[in-house]
Structure formats: structure tokens, C-alpha cells
Design a protein around this motif. Sequence first.
Motif, PDB file in Angstrom:
ATOM      1  N   PRO A   1      -5.162  -4.031  -2.438  1.00  0.00           N
ATOM      2  CA  PRO A   1      -4.103  -3.718  -3.390  1.00  0.00           C
ATOM      3  C   PRO A   1      -4.394  -4.189  -4.810  1.00  0.00           C
ATOM      4  N   VAL A   2      -3.970  -3.369  -5.762  1.00  0.00           N
ATOM      5  CA  VAL A   2      -3.979  -3.695  -7.183  1.00  0.00           C
ATOM      6  C   VAL A   2      -2.584  -3.338  -7.701  1.00  0.00           C
ATOM      7  N   LYS A   3      -2.286  -3.765  -8.907  1.00  0.00           N
ATOM      8  CA  LYS A   3      -0.946  -3.543  -9.466  1.00  0.00           C
ATOM      9  C   LYS A   3      -1.050  -2.790 -10.788  1.00  0.00           C
ATOM     10  N   GLU A   4      -0.094  -1.862 -10.975  1.00  0.00           N
ATOM     11  CA  GLU A   4      -0.110  -1.088 -12.209  1.00  0.00           C
ATOM     12  C   GLU A   4       1.132  -1.291 -13.063  1.00  0.00           C
ATOM     13  N   THR A   5       2.280  -1.444 -12.458  1.00  0.00           N
ATOM     14  CA  THR A   5       3.507  -1.468 -13.252  1.00  0.00           C
ATOM     15  C   THR A   5       4.308  -2.762 -13.163  1.00  0.00           C
ATOM     16  N   THR A   6       4.407  -3.343 -11.981  1.00  0.00           N
ATOM     17  CA  THR A   6       5.196  -4.568 -11.821  1.00  0.00           C
ATOM     18  C   THR A   6       4.450  -5.534 -10.905  1.00  0.00           C
ATOM     19  N   PRO A   7       4.832  -6.809 -10.932  1.00  0.00           N
ATOM     20  CA  PRO A   7       4.160  -7.786 -10.077  1.00  0.00           C
ATOM     21  C   PRO A   7       4.350  -7.531  -8.585  1.00  0.00           C
ATOM     22  N   THR A   8       5.341  -6.721  -8.233  1.00  0.00           N
ATOM     23  CA  THR A   8       5.588  -6.466  -6.815  1.00  0.00           C
ATOM     24  C   THR A   8       5.132  -5.077  -6.373  1.00  0.00           C
ATOM     25  N   SER A   9       4.558  -4.302  -7.290  1.00  0.00           N
ATOM     26  CA  SER A   9       4.148  -2.929  -6.959  1.00  0.00           C
ATOM     27  C   SER A   9       2.653  -2.871  -6.668  1.00  0.00           C
ATOM     28  N   SER A  10       2.244  -3.441  -5.555  1.00  0.00           N
ATOM     29  CA  SER A  10       0.817  -3.422  -5.248  1.00  0.00           C
ATOM     30  C   SER A  10       0.512  -2.350  -4.210  1.00  0.00           C
ATOM     31  N   ALA A  11      -0.621  -1.674  -4.444  1.00  0.00           N
ATOM     32  CA  ALA A  11      -1.093  -0.643  -3.518  1.00  0.00           C
ATOM     33  C   ALA A  11      -2.578  -0.429  -3.784  1.00  0.00           C
ATOM     34  N   PRO A  12      -3.302   0.013  -2.777  1.00  0.00           N
ATOM     35  CA  PRO A  12      -4.719   0.330  -3.006  1.00  0.00           C
ATOM     36  C   PRO A  12      -4.858   1.504  -3.976  1.00  0.00           C
ATOM     37  N   LEU A  13      -5.975   1.569  -4.667  1.00  0.00           N
ATOM     38  CA  LEU A  13      -6.266   2.722  -5.515  1.00  0.00           C
ATOM     39  C   LEU A  13      -6.313   3.959  -4.626  1.00  0.00           C
ATOM     40  N   THR A  14      -5.864   5.076  -5.158  1.00  0.00           N
ATOM     41  CA  THR A  14      -5.923   6.322  -4.397  1.00  0.00           C
ATOM     42  C   THR A  14      -6.972   7.229  -5.022  1.00  0.00           C
TER      43      THR A  14
END
Length: 179
Positions: A35-48
Amino acid sequence: MTSIITTSAEAAHSLAVSLLSKAQIQPGATIPEHPVKETTPTSSAPLTFSGKSVIVGVPGAFSGTCTVQIPGYINNYDKFKAKGVNEVYVVAVNDVFAMKAWKEHLAPTGTGVRFMADDKGTFTSALGLMFDATPKFGAPRSKRYVIIAENDKVESIFIEEDPSQATITRAETVLSHLT
């Protein structure tokens, strides 16, 4: 006594950094799902990944060479799209707040380039692209690299020998490798 403790602590830190990184990812390998984060500290997901993607790894948001390198990707975004690239990701071992602020600083009117925070360094470590940047950044950071991927497979990888330089990872150089 202090120098013995300092030397021991430095040796332990170097060992820890080397243990964090696996062997460097190679062409043909699958990009790991961390997981990485793009918008918020709790919005983690793997790159797609869908089709061709470019992943640009940099040592640090707002650092000198990185701040000179990344505008090339922003300014040439349409050229990347014209070469069939679906996503351009900029990844750094920084928190999401630093990455968002850096993106706003570099592209105040917006950009399709996506800035991703690998705040724990798990994605970078899984790629085997972490190095001990303690003298400059105070902690391990990402090597300067570019991965050209087709779906989740590495097609090409370019890694700067000296992370303070951006030569083979410049946007214009990477564009020349895309067909």
C-alpha cells in the motif's frame, strides 16, 4: 565510550537498512502489492496497473534534485500519454501531507501525474530500492529510479548510481525508451 556507542548504533542502522531491502527488482518481475497513500493518511492501497505505467521513485519531496527532475514528468505528461502510458506515478518515502504539498507546489493548476506516499517504505523496500539516506534525510529513502511497466510486470528499470543526480531517470530520457 560515546564513539563506541555511536559506531555501534551506525553499524546497527546500516544493517537494518540492508535487511529492509531485498534484491532489486528486475525486468520481467511482478511489481509487489504494497500500500501507498495518495490523498489521506488512511487511504492506503496498492498501485493499480492497467496497460503501460511509469513509476518514478525519488529520495524526497521538496529536495533539490527531485524538485528539478519531476517537472519534466509534469510538463511532458501529454507526451507520455501519446506514447501509450496510462499512469505516471511519483513515489517517495514521505508522508501523504508532504507529497500533496509538493504536488501543489510543482503543479498549482493540476496534473495527471499521481504523487504517492510510501510513508513506511514498504513498497520501496519490496522493490529492493531502499538506501541509507540517513546523512542527508535522517532515515532510509528510495533510490532514484524509473520503472516502465506493462500491467504489473517490469518492462524496463533505470536506477541512478548516484541518487543526487537525475540523468537516466529524466523524463526526456525515459520518453526516448517508450515505443
